[in-house]
Motif scaffolding. Structure first.
Motif, PDB file in Angstrom:
ATOM      1  N   ILE A 182    -152.958 -32.461  -5.282  1.00 53.95           N
ATOM      2  CA  ILE A 182    -153.899 -32.641  -3.961  1.00 53.95           C
ATOM      3  C   ILE A 182    -154.345 -30.870  -3.654  1.00 53.95           C
ATOM      4  CG2 ILE A 182    -154.241 -32.856  -1.863  1.00 53.95           C
ATOM      5  CD1 ILE A 182    -152.135 -35.652  -1.724  1.00 53.95           C
ATOM      6  N   GLN A 183    -155.646 -30.706  -2.996  1.00 53.38           N
ATOM      7  CA  GLN A 183    -156.150 -29.265  -2.891  1.00 53.38           C
ATOM      8  C   GLN A 183    -156.700 -29.574  -1.088  1.00 53.38           C
ATOM      9  OE1 GLN A 183    -156.893 -26.637  -4.928  1.00 53.38           O
ATOM     10  NE2 GLN A 183    -156.461 -26.920  -7.038  1.00 53.38           N
ATOM     11  N   CYS A 184    -157.810 -30.089  -0.700  1.00 49.10           N
ATOM     12  CA  CYS A 184    -158.623 -30.110   0.117  1.00 49.10           C
ATOM     13  C   CYS A 184    -158.117 -32.123  -0.079  1.00 49.10           C
ATOM     14  CB  CYS A 184    -159.996 -29.903  -0.141  1.00 49.10           C
ATOM     15  SG  CYS A 184    -161.095 -31.432  -0.666  1.00 49.10           S
ATOM     16  N   GLY A 185    -158.011 -33.042  -0.770  1.00 54.37           N
ATOM     17  CA  GLY A 185    -157.743 -34.015  -0.449  1.00 54.37           C
ATOM     18  C   GLY A 185    -158.432 -34.651  -0.564  1.00 54.37           C
ATOM     19  N   PHE A 186    -160.401 -34.996  -0.214  1.00 54.91           N
ATOM     20  CA  PHE A 186    -161.448 -35.170  -0.212  1.00 54.91           C
ATOM     21  C   PHE A 186    -161.490 -37.058  -0.956  1.00 54.91           C
ATOM     22  CE2 PHE A 186    -165.553 -36.658   0.061  1.00 54.91           C
ATOM     23  CZ  PHE A 186    -165.802 -36.475   1.861  1.00 54.91           C
ATOM     24  N   CYS A 187    -160.840 -36.164  -2.443  1.00 55.69           N
ATOM     25  CA  CYS A 187    -161.013 -37.136  -3.610  1.00 55.69           C
ATOM     26  C   CYS A 187    -159.654 -38.610  -3.594  1.00 55.69           C
ATOM     27  CB  CYS A 187    -160.763 -37.007  -4.635  1.00 55.69           C
ATOM     28  SG  CYS A 187    -160.097 -35.674  -4.988  1.00 55.69           S
TER      29      CYS A 187
ATOM     30  N   CYS B  85    -163.074 -34.586  -8.468  1.00 52.79           N
ATOM     31  CA  CYS B  85    -162.790 -33.743  -7.922  1.00 52.79           C
ATOM     32  C   CYS B  85    -163.193 -32.403  -7.804  1.00 52.79           C
ATOM     33  CB  CYS B  85    -160.794 -33.889  -8.020  1.00 52.79           C
ATOM     34  SG  CYS B  85    -160.391 -33.120  -6.764  1.00 52.79           S
ATOM     35  N   ARG B  86    -163.600 -31.681  -6.965  1.00 53.33           N
ATOM     36  CA  ARG B  86    -163.321 -30.596  -6.856  1.00 53.33           C
ATOM     37  C   ARG B  86    -162.924 -29.253  -6.772  1.00 53.33           C
ATOM     38  NH1 ARG B  86    -169.863 -30.514  -6.085  1.00 53.33           N
ATOM     39  NH2 ARG B  86    -168.779 -27.947  -7.034  1.00 53.33           N
ATOM     40  N   CYS B  87    -161.643 -29.680  -6.661  1.00 59.33           N
ATOM     41  CA  CYS B  87    -160.404 -28.583  -6.619  1.00 59.33           C
ATOM     42  C   CYS B  87    -159.147 -28.923  -7.637  1.00 59.33           C
ATOM     43  CB  CYS B  87    -159.529 -28.919  -4.848  1.00 59.33           C
ATOM     44  SG  CYS B  87    -161.141 -29.386  -3.805  1.00 59.33           S
ATOM     45  N   THR B  88    -159.115 -29.392  -8.073  1.00 60.31           N
ATOM     46  CA  THR B  88    -157.683 -29.642  -8.893  1.00 60.31           C
ATOM     47  C   THR B  88    -157.792 -30.137 -10.701  1.00 60.31           C
ATOM     48  OG1 THR B  88    -157.124 -32.630  -9.533  1.00 60.31           O
ATOM     49  CG2 THR B  88    -156.201 -31.511  -7.180  1.00 60.31           C
TER      50      THR B  88
HETATM   51  S1  FES Z   1    -158.760 -32.443  -4.018  1.00 56.69           S
HETATM   52 FE1  FES Z   1    -160.762 -31.443  -3.010  1.00 56.69          FE
HETATM   53  S2  FES Z   1    -161.785 -32.820  -3.848  1.00 56.69           S
HETATM   54 FE2  FES Z   1    -159.734 -33.329  -4.557  1.00 56.69          FE
END
Ligand code: FES
Ligand code: FES
Lengths: 293, 169
Positions: free
Chosen positions: B102-107, B139-142
């Motif tokens: 998890i980074q931002c957690g949106f996905c 997922c845009r972060c991980t």
């Molecule tokens: S944790 Fe940010 S979009 Fe997946």
């Protein structure tokens, strides 16, 4: 919120037919993975919808009284892939629809919707053409059956009368008996992508597995609607199972297909991969049928 | 045309509930606005990203392209159902934390509900199969690798196979 004018829900095929007559302007929605997206994009904004998603009688795969495979039009892609009848008699269809979109799309998307939108890139379309599927339509005058080839009129347009809905897709026994096939989807990504080209081949071999009794091949995205490659089929019928046959079969498809230049790929590239895909699909089908090559 | 409403009765996270919904609503709209289940995210709203994914009768669906009225009679589960009555996280949620999935957690809620469908099948999937099963989410972060590991480890743990030597790599 979707920008829709009204929603009419059908609980049965008869009700759907009645709603079609009462609301001639309305668009049919099955699983909605195309219609709702288009509505969101504004293409179908402000339209009335007739939802047939709740008609459970149109779900499931069975063998009918003529020993044909009957696939209810609302059967989802994932249910087709997991179905024991499909796995036994027409496994390639289950494999082809397992390449549509991603897992959640395959749970909502239906085989009826995939064919009724008349799109050449539909992953089910080339296999249904190659297996000479019959489309069953139900209207106020009863049931009408149309070969899938005639069902597709032109890009985005299929043969559904104003009072009809598509109720099933049928694969006759003559078509699946002793027949084995393979599908290749060529796309830029492995998931959530639309085919640059799709190719589905199936064969029936002689008892000694040395001769091709019947070979059928169909493409998606090789023309405005899914199409068979008939000269290739004519060539392969009765030929021996050999690499020469495979080579010439591949060369023949160029007499049949008519792909176009698009942002996804050029015509020349599509022609190039069409030959290669035909050969690979044929080799794979022959092996599945028990032939040696 | 006058606004059209319909009474929709369904089971959400184990509880039978009903509410009047606007027929134009998506299931995401109903779950977020009527039931305050805000783990169900609005990402693309066109079925591409999986942020709105929920389980309906045992299968994962993008609720943004599912009409709320279709929920009638269905059994729906969202991420909120995973927390124990004492407020403890489930194993798959904890694995996302442990693996930094998890980074931002949106996905995350969408991914975890797909993972729930995968885990409940009780099957041992290969890496390629797992990747395919997870492919309906963006997922845009991980960079996905940690998400993949979290799901794989939870699968192996539930199957009692976590000591597999190849996993140590
Ligand atoms: S944790 Fe940010 S979009 Fe997946
Ligand atoms: S918000 Fe539903 S798939 Fe993106």
């Amino acid at each position: 919120m979707y920008d829709m004018k009204a929603l009419y829900e059908a609980g049965s095929v008869e009700e759907a037919v009645r709603l079609r007559i009462e609301h001639p302007e309305a668009q049919i929605i099955a699983g909605g993975s195309d219609v709702l997206v288009q509505m969101r994009e504004g293409k179908r904004a402000g339209k009335e919808l007739i939802s047939i998603y709740g008609i459970d009688a149109m779900r499931g795969v069975s063998i009918d009284e003529n020993e044909a495979i009957r696939i209810g039009s609302l059967t989802s892609f994932s249910h087709i892939t997991r179905d024991p009848i499909i796995q036994k008699y027409c496994n390639v269809l289950g494999e082809a629809v397992d390449m549509v979109g991603g897992p959640q799309i395959r749970n909502i998307g239906t085989i009826g919707g995939n064919t009724c939108n008349g799109v050449t890139s539909a992953d089910s379309a080339s296999t249904l053409h190659a297996w000479e599927a019959i489309v069953e339509l139900t209207g106020s005058n009863g049931v009408r059956r149309v070969p899938i080839k005639e069902f597709y009129i032109k890009a985005g347009q299929v043969d559904i009368k104003p009072d009809e809905i598509q109720t099933a897709i049928i694969i006759p026994k003559e078509s699946y008996e002793g027949t084995y096939g393979h599908y290749i989807k060529y796309a830029m990504r492995n998931a959530m992508d639309i085919a640059t080209l799709g190719c589905s081949v199936n064969v029936r071999l002689s008892a000694d597995k040395k001769t091709i009794e019947r070979a059928r091949i169909a493409y998606g995205v090789a023309g405005p609607v899914p199409m068979r490659a008939e000269s290739a089929e004519r060539y392969a019928a009765g030929k021996s199972v050999s690499l020469e046959t495979v080579e010439q079969f591949g060369a023949e498809v160029l007499n049949d297909i008519n792909p176009r230049d698009s942002w996804r790929a050029s015509k020349a590239f599509r022609q190039h991969i069409a030959v290669e895909m035909a050969k690979r699909c044929l080799v794979c089908s022959i092996k599945l049928a028990g032939g040696e090559i | 045309m006058a606004q059209q409403y319909k009474l929709v009765t369904c089971t959400i996270n184990g509880k039978e509930v009903s509410t009047m919904v606007d027929v134009r609503a998506s299931l995401t709209d109903m779950l977020r606005n009527d039931y305050r289940l805000t783990s169900v995210k609005k990402g693309c709203e066109v079925g591409e990203c999986g942020a709105c994914n929920v389980i309906i009768d045992g299968e994962a669906f993008n609720s943004c392209i599912y009409l709320a009225v279709w929920a009638e009679g269905k059994n729906i589960r969202t991420l909120e159902s995973l927390i124990s009555p004492e407020g403890e996280l489930s194993d798959i949620q904890q694995a996302f934390i442990d693996e930094t999935a998890i980074q931002c957690g949106f996905c995350t809620p969408g991914f975890i509900m797909t993972a729930v469908e995968i885990l409940e099948s009780g099957k041992h999937y290969s890496d390629d199969e797992l990747r395919k099963l997870l492919s309906g989410h963006l997922c845009r972060c991980t960079g996905y690798e940690n998400i993949f590991k979290a799901v794989k480890k939870t699968m192996l743990r539930r199957l009692g196979k976590l000591d597999d030597p190849f996993l140590k790599a």
